[in-house]
Design a protein around this motif. Structure first.
Motif, PDB file in Angstrom:
ATOM      1  N   CYS A 134      48.253  45.785  36.780  1.00  9.01           N
ATOM      2  CA  CYS A 134      47.513  44.905  37.670  1.00  9.01           C
ATOM      3  C   CYS A 134      46.087  45.416  37.830  1.00  9.01           C
ATOM      4  O   CYS A 134      45.807  46.579  37.527  1.00  9.01           O
ATOM      5  CB  CYS A 134      48.217  44.806  39.027  1.00  9.01           C
ATOM      6  SG  CYS A 134      48.590  46.401  39.777  1.00  9.01           S
ATOM      7  N   GLU A 135      45.231  44.538  38.285  1.00 12.21           N
ATOM      8  CA  GLU A 135      43.831  44.868  38.481  1.00 12.21           C
ATOM      9  C   GLU A 135      43.415  44.426  39.876  1.00 12.21           C
ATOM     10  O   GLU A 135      44.017  43.533  40.466  1.00 12.21           O
ATOM     11  CB  GLU A 135      42.958  44.167  37.439  1.00 12.21           C
ATOM     12  CG  GLU A 135      43.336  44.451  35.997  1.00 12.21           C
ATOM     13  CD  GLU A 135      43.056  45.880  35.585  1.00 12.21           C
ATOM     14  OE1 GLU A 135      43.648  46.342  34.572  1.00 12.21           O
ATOM     15  OE2 GLU A 135      42.248  46.549  36.267  1.00 12.21           O
ATOM     16  N   VAL A 136      42.328  45.008  40.375  1.00  9.41           N
ATOM     17  CA  VAL A 136      41.895  44.667  41.726  1.00  9.41           C
ATOM     18  C   VAL A 136      41.430  43.220  41.833  1.00  9.41           C
ATOM     19  O   VAL A 136      41.440  42.652  42.921  1.00  9.41           O
ATOM     20  CB  VAL A 136      40.772  45.606  42.219  1.00  9.41           C
ATOM     21  CG1 VAL A 136      41.289  47.020  42.411  1.00  9.41           C
ATOM     22  CG2 VAL A 136      39.577  45.590  41.278  1.00  9.41           C
ATOM     23  N   ASP A 137      41.030  42.629  40.719  1.00  9.60           N
ATOM     24  CA  ASP A 137      40.535  41.261  40.775  1.00  9.60           C
ATOM     25  C   ASP A 137      41.574  40.241  40.305  1.00  9.60           C
ATOM     26  O   ASP A 137      41.226  39.104  39.980  1.00  9.60           O
ATOM     27  CB  ASP A 137      39.255  41.107  39.960  1.00  9.60           C
ATOM     28  CG  ASP A 137      39.435  41.501  38.499  1.00  9.60           C
ATOM     29  OD1 ASP A 137      38.491  41.266  37.711  1.00  9.60           O
ATOM     30  OD2 ASP A 137      40.504  42.037  38.153  1.00  9.60           O
ATOM     31  N   ASP A 138      42.836  40.640  40.263  1.00 12.35           N
ATOM     32  CA  ASP A 138      43.878  39.677  39.915  1.00 12.35           C
ATOM     33  C   ASP A 138      43.859  38.525  40.914  1.00 12.35           C
ATOM     34  O   ASP A 138      43.638  38.721  42.110  1.00 12.35           O
ATOM     35  CB  ASP A 138      45.256  40.342  39.945  1.00 12.35           C
ATOM     36  CG  ASP A 138      45.497  41.220  38.726  1.00 12.35           C
ATOM     37  OD1 ASP A 138      46.380  42.081  38.793  1.00 12.35           O
ATOM     38  OD2 ASP A 138      44.790  41.027  37.711  1.00 12.35           O
ATOM     39  N   TRP A 150      52.749  43.793  41.031  1.00  8.46           N
ATOM     40  CA  TRP A 150      53.363  44.851  40.235  1.00  8.46           C
ATOM     41  C   TRP A 150      52.502  45.226  39.036  1.00  8.46           C
ATOM     42  O   TRP A 150      51.854  44.379  38.416  1.00  8.46           O
ATOM     43  CB  TRP A 150      54.748  44.389  39.766  1.00  8.46           C
ATOM     44  CG  TRP A 150      55.457  45.290  38.817  1.00  8.46           C
ATOM     45  CD1 TRP A 150      55.681  45.092  37.487  1.00  8.46           C
ATOM     46  CD2 TRP A 150      56.034  46.569  39.124  1.00  8.46           C
ATOM     47  NE1 TRP A 150      56.368  46.150  36.942  1.00  8.46           N
ATOM     48  CE2 TRP A 150      56.612  47.073  37.925  1.00  8.46           C
ATOM     49  CE3 TRP A 150      56.138  47.334  40.283  1.00  8.46           C
ATOM     50  CZ2 TRP A 150      57.263  48.295  37.868  1.00  8.46           C
ATOM     51  CZ3 TRP A 150      56.796  48.540  40.223  1.00  8.46           C
ATOM     52  CH2 TRP A 150      57.353  49.020  39.037  1.00  8.46           C
ATOM     53  N   TYR A 151      52.509  46.507  38.686  1.00 10.51           N
ATOM     54  CA  TYR A 151      51.848  47.052  37.499  1.00 10.51           C
ATOM     55  C   TYR A 151      52.316  46.327  36.237  1.00 10.51           C
ATOM     56  O   TYR A 151      53.488  46.006  36.114  1.00 10.51           O
ATOM     57  CB  TYR A 151      52.203  48.540  37.401  1.00 10.51           C
ATOM     58  CG  TYR A 151      51.696  49.234  36.183  1.00 10.51           C
ATOM     59  CD1 TYR A 151      52.460  49.320  35.013  1.00 10.51           C
ATOM     60  CD2 TYR A 151      50.433  49.820  36.193  1.00 10.51           C
ATOM     61  CE1 TYR A 151      51.978  49.953  33.892  1.00 10.51           C
ATOM     62  CE2 TYR A 151      49.951  50.462  35.076  1.00 10.51           C
ATOM     63  CZ  TYR A 151      50.732  50.531  33.928  1.00 10.51           C
ATOM     64  OH  TYR A 151      50.262  51.165  32.823  1.00 10.51           O
ATOM     65  N   TYR A 173      52.030  49.616  42.445  1.00  9.91           N
ATOM     66  CA  TYR A 173      51.625  48.306  42.938  1.00  9.91           C
ATOM     67  C   TYR A 173      50.141  48.266  43.267  1.00  9.91           C
ATOM     68  O   TYR A 173      49.609  49.170  43.902  1.00  9.91           O
ATOM     69  CB  TYR A 173      52.403  47.935  44.198  1.00  9.91           C
ATOM     70  CG  TYR A 173      53.868  47.675  43.962  1.00  9.91           C
ATOM     71  CD1 TYR A 173      54.781  48.717  43.958  1.00  9.91           C
ATOM     72  CD2 TYR A 173      54.328  46.387  43.741  1.00  9.91           C
ATOM     73  CE1 TYR A 173      56.119  48.492  43.729  1.00  9.91           C
ATOM     74  CE2 TYR A 173      55.668  46.141  43.520  1.00  9.91           C
ATOM     75  CZ  TYR A 173      56.563  47.197  43.520  1.00  9.91           C
ATOM     76  OH  TYR A 173      57.876  46.955  43.294  1.00  9.91           O
ATOM     77  N   CYS A 174      49.491  47.201  42.837  1.00  9.74           N
ATOM     78  CA  CYS A 174      48.182  46.871  43.390  1.00  9.74           C
ATOM     79  C   CYS A 174      48.445  46.187  44.729  1.00  9.74           C
ATOM     80  O   CYS A 174      49.402  45.428  44.869  1.00  9.74           O
ATOM     81  CB  CYS A 174      47.419  45.918  42.473  1.00  9.74           C
ATOM     82  SG  CYS A 174      46.908  46.639  40.920  1.00  9.74           S
TER      83      CYS A 174
END
Length: 125
Positions: free
Chosen positions: A104-108, A101-102, A32-33
């Motif tokens: 994912c990116e930090v800037d989602d 959930w994967y 998870y992010c």
């Protein structure tokens, strides 16, 4: 099913520090992010900081907290943290942790975060 429970909020004087914690109940925490958002009373919710699933990418911070706040995660303990230093009155808000959930990116964007905690109040005077 994912559950997030925040703790660590409270009242503090300007210039003080707090550490928020978020316990994440899930079978695959590392996938998870995670992020911290906040919502001042009467205002829109905003992202404070986010961290990637594997922790490899550099965390993302809002300009207003850059250099004062630090987001971190402990995959073994399934915990997310937000260390807040040099707090200002404008940091007063309800703080929420959230999970995405994967992959994912930090800037989602905010709407990508499917699971949310109930929030913990931070008041800086």
């Amino acid at each position: 099913h994912v559950q997030l429970v925040e703790s660590g909020g409270g009242s503090v004087q300007a210039g003080g520090s707090l550490r928020l914690s978020c316990a994440v109940s899930t079978y695959t925490f590392s996938n998870y992010c995670l992020a911290w958002f906040r919502q001042p009373l009467g205002k829109e919710r905003e992202r404070v900081a986010s961290i990637s699933d594997a922790g490899g990418a550099r965390p993302l911070y809002a300009d207003s907290v850059q250099g004062r706040f630090t987001i971190s995660r402990d995959n073994a303990k399934e915990m997310l943290y937000l260390r807040m230093n040099n707090l200002k009155s404008e940091d007063t808000a309800m703080y929420f942790c959230a999970a995405n959930w994967y992959p994912c990116e930090v800037d989602d964007p905010e709407h990508s975060y499917r699971w949310w905690g109930q929030g913990t109040q931070v008041t800086v005077s």
